[in-house]
Each structure stands twice: as C-alpha cells, then as structure tokens.
Design an enzyme around this catalytic site. Sequence first.
Site, PDB file in Angstrom:
ATOM      1  CD  GLU A 264      -2.956   0.941   2.382  1.00 16.16           C
ATOM      2  OE1 GLU A 264      -2.888  -0.031   3.158  1.00 16.16           O
ATOM      3  OE2 GLU A 264      -3.896   1.750   2.371  1.00 16.16           O
TER       4      GLU A 264
ATOM      5  CG  ASN B 276      -9.505  -1.819   1.433  1.00 19.57           C
ATOM      6  OD1 ASN B 276      -9.135  -2.973   1.616  1.00 19.57           O
ATOM      7  ND2 ASN B 276      -9.354  -0.864   2.345  1.00 19.57           N
ATOM      8  CD  GLU B 277     -10.370  -2.655   6.074  1.00 18.85           C
ATOM      9  OE1 GLU B 277     -10.355  -1.563   6.657  1.00 18.85           O
ATOM     10  OE2 GLU B 277      -9.670  -3.616   6.451  1.00 18.85           O
TER      11      GLU B 277
ATOM     12  CE1 TYR C  27      -3.560  -6.198   8.869  1.00 19.41           C
ATOM     13  CE2 TYR C  27      -5.848  -5.548   8.588  1.00 19.41           C
ATOM     14  CZ  TYR C  27      -4.546  -5.580   8.125  1.00 19.41           C
ATOM     15  OH  TYR C  27      -4.211  -5.004   6.916  1.00 19.41           O
TER      16      TYR C  27
ATOM     17  CD  GLU D 279      -6.110  -4.745   4.098  1.00 15.62           C
ATOM     18  OE1 GLU D 279      -6.051  -4.391   5.291  1.00 15.62           O
ATOM     19  OE2 GLU D 279      -6.501  -4.003   3.179  1.00 15.62           O
TER      20      GLU D 279
ATOM     21  CD  GLN E 220       0.260  -2.472   3.716  1.00 17.53           C
ATOM     22  OE1 GLN E 220       1.060  -1.824   3.050  1.00 17.53           O
ATOM     23  NE2 GLN E 220      -0.915  -2.001   4.073  1.00 17.53           N
TER      24      GLN E 220
HETATM   25  O1  AHR Z   1      -3.097  -2.636   6.138  1.00 21.16           O
HETATM   26  C1  AHR Z   1      -3.407  -1.438   6.780  1.00 21.16           C
HETATM   27  C2  AHR Z   1      -4.879  -1.067   6.650  1.00 21.16           C
HETATM   28  O2  AHR Z   1      -5.663  -1.984   7.338  1.00 21.16           O
HETATM   29  C3  AHR Z   1      -5.456  -1.086   5.262  1.00 21.16           C
HETATM   30  O3  AHR Z   1      -5.213   0.081   4.562  1.00 21.16           O
HETATM   31  C4  AHR Z   1      -6.926  -1.244   5.525  1.00 21.16           C
HETATM   32  O4  AHR Z   1      -7.598  -1.890   4.488  1.00 21.16           O
HETATM   33  C5  AHR Z   1      -6.968  -2.010   6.820  1.00 21.16           C
HETATM   34  O5  AHR Z   1      -7.846  -1.454   7.728  1.00 21.16           O
END
Ligand code: AHR
Length: 513
Positions: free
Chosen positions: A29, A176-177, A252, A308, A357
């Site tokens: 990103e 995205n999201e 995450y 992600e 990432q």
């Molecule tokens: O990876 C960091 C961020 O986490 C990304 O930009 C977003 O999609 C997510 O909330």
Amino acid sequence: MTDPVVPAIVNLDVPGPVISRHLYGHFAEHLGRCIYGGFYVGEDSDLPHAGGIRLDVVAALRALDIPNLRWPGGCFADEYHWMDGIGPKERRPSMVNTHWGNVEENNHFGTHEFMALCELLGAEPYISGNVGSGTVREMSDWVEYLTRDGDSPMVRLRRANGREQPWRVRFWGLGNEAWGCGGHMRAEQYAAEARRYGTYCRDHGGNTLYRVAAGANGADYAWTETLMKQLGDLGCAYRPAPFMQALSFHHYTIPGTWQDKGAATVFGTDDHYRTMVQAARVDELITGHSNVMDCYDPGGNVGLVLDEWGTWWNVEPGTNPGFLYQQNTLRDALVASLHFDVFHRHARRLVMANIAQTVNVLQAMILTDPGSGALVLTPTYHVFEMNKGHQDAVSLRVDLPAGTPERAVGDARLATVSMSASRKDGRALFSLSNLDADEPAEVELDLRGGALAEVSARILTAGRLQDHNTPDAPETVAPRPYEVRATRAGLRVRLPAHSFVTVTGRLAAGSGT
Ligand code: AHR
C-alpha cells in the site's frame, strides 16, 4: 520428563484440494515506507535499482515465488485516482495521503511503475479500484488502459505513455473495506455499488477479470450473506454472476486493544498465547464465511479471499504513528505458520490471501533501514520461504487421532501443535509448528499409502520468542538444517518449544500420483 507425543496420520495417496499459490499473496500500500523507501527508491538512488525499483528487495521476494501483489491499498485505494499516477513524473499532480500520516504523495509510483514491479517479481498484479471516492467511469477506464489491445482512447493514452502492448491483469478489487475507510457503506448499499462497478470493469480481448468484492470485517457474516444474495440464485440453482467472482474479508491478529495493541518485541508469555489464540481465530472466520457461501453457492464457484491478514502491533517507538512500522519476531513467524496450516485446510473455498504488508509496514517480509538502506529479512519471510513448496500442491489431510497438547488461555483453549501437508512433483512437504513458549513436543508421523525417501528438514527457532533480525544481527532467526528420525510407520519429528519445522521427502514409487 518425556515430551508429549502427538500421533499424526497422513494418507499420502488421498489427494485433497489444490492449495492455490495465491494463498501466498502479498500486499503493498502507499503507506509509510512500503512503496517509497521500500519497494521504490527513485531513479536518483545510489542503491541498485531498475527505474527506481529496488533490486535487492526484488531478488529477496523472487526467492519466495510470490504469486501476486495487491496494490495500491488498503484504505489508500479508495482515495487514489490512477490518472494522477501516469505520464511524465514532473507533471504528475500531488495529493495528501490522508489515511496514512497526512504526508504528500507525489504519484511518482503509479500504474506503469507497479506493473514494472510485478514483471520484475514475476507476480500477478491484484489492483484495488476506487469505489469510495472514485467513479465507475474512472475504474472502467483504468481496466481499459491496462488491458485493452487495438485502438481506443485509453489504449492511445497508454501508448503515448510508452507502453505498446496491454498488460494481463486478472485480479481486480472492487474497493476496500467498504464498511469502514472505503466509504462507511451499509452492506446493501455496497452490494449495489459492487454490481454496478463490476459490470463496467470489462473483459477486454483475452483478458478475463477476476472481480473481488470488498467483504466483511472479521466475523460480519451478515455482510457476506448480503453479497452472496447479489451473486445469483439461492442454492443449487446458482449460476455465477458475471460481475463478481469472489468476495474478501480481513482479519488482523491484534491481541491487545485498538488503542494499545502491544509491542512487537516486548511481551510476555501470556501475551504470546493471547496472540496465538487471535491468530487461530482465522480458522473460525474462514469456516463461518465459507458456511454462509455454501448456502448460496454449494458448488464453490465464488472464491473467498483474505486479502489482508497478519499481526498489528504498536508502531516502533520514535516512528510516525501513521506509518505502521513494526519489528517482527519469532512470534510473528508462528502467527504466519499457523495461518498457513489453516489456509491449506480451507483450500477448497479460500482462493487467495495477502499478508499485510510486504515491506516496512505491519507484518513485513522485509525491513529496510531508512538511514543506511540495510535490508533485513524477517522471521516471517523465512516461513514464506520454507513453505513455498505448498504453492499449487495437492493438500494432504492430517488426522490427529489423540488431538494435540493444549493450553487454557482465558476462556479459550489453544492447540499448541499445528500441522499441514501437501504433495507436488513427486515430493511431500510437511509443516509443523510448536506454539508452546516453553514445552517441546514430538510428532509421530504415521505415513500411509506410500513412503518417503531422501528426507530432509529445516527448523526456524531462536532462544527467545522475542528474538528478531536487525542489520547488525540479520540471522538471529533464520532457518537451519534439522534432523528427523525415520520410524517403521514414518517419521518422528521433535519440535523444540516455539519452533517451526518443515520436512520434505521424495515420494517413493507407488505413493499415488
Ligand atoms: O493494512 C493497513 C490497513 O488496514 C489497510 O489500509 C486497511 O484496508 C486495513 O484497515
């Protein structure tokens, strides 16, 4: 005291679903030092580069066989206007990257630079289009610019910018999201947008898009259900809709709170176990989303994409809070190995996953020093490398008839031994993790339906879970050769506390195809 023995049965001649290589995908990103100062050092850099793309970063990632790279975000994708990133660099307009550090983005790394990076890496591009603040026309034009041959307004523009032939771009993200930074939309609202955007992202010539709808936040199964309802008829009458081929979700590993996620290198044993429980939750989430998808699409035509995933710690002290720069320890490596075991088990529905990432941001493969430029391979990098033989391999089910050792972690229970296996090109590959901070374990691998020859193994471990690599000590956590014992039934693999082991061997004749 003897180590607990974990019996594991693997039928070498009973093939499961193929593990898509795209489960080993990556994500880059415009955030912190991932692109600028990571992948891209600019054409004036003293470091070896091709058109500003750092070549030692490319070489390190090529060794992982990275299958795809997602770009330009993340949250950034929904405020990115691709036309600002083409043409002569000195004429490209700047913008403010409001999501990540409020820094100025000069757009020097744009479409052509990204496609050049993918070509250098040998990776397929996965482009996330802007639904949040863009237009259908803007996204449709981007697809045309990239993939159309012949003559058209976008083709002429691409040629004027120096690229004659169209590129091949398969993976295309529709935002995205969307539930958050991508527009704070409701599921029904986004589903309608995705149908519209997906419609006008055309297949040009021989380029067939694989459109990925922006999916749920963690366990929001209602979001997945809303999207599935848009994709076709319920149940067996299902016919794939032409405007969306997959949907995504994000997970995450954050064992702390959003405000205080915990430090990457300073943590105790309890923090470690809480981390592993959070990581293991990916199994429950993939199962939940897959169950919803099965109701609408029992044939498994729509792909599930985890675009992600990874650990998210507090930023390293003294660094920009908006840059998400964090160290990476043996604990992160075990988070990765655990995720891969889960991914392999879900290979039927899960078609792609992208760690967040690749360079200098969150659970990175590579960290670069902003001063000296030194490049460090993280413990997570080594898991990707040790596991790369699973890419496009046939998964082999691992049965654990007596379960594995467990630990109570709050209200949860953590299975501390994790495994997966696959076969490809006449070889089998086994991955084994011991998540226990202190106790070793031993796995008794009962191999049925075949036999292994020329067995070799490697181990990734270190004295402490907190150990990590730095420019001064780049090999503190690095794979080493390891010994495993042949037994009458198969193999005996000792797993020291907090370790990751891979074992590979040639399948002897008669071990299935
Ligand atoms: O990876 C960091 C961020 O986490 C990304 O930009 C977003 O999609 C997510 O909330």
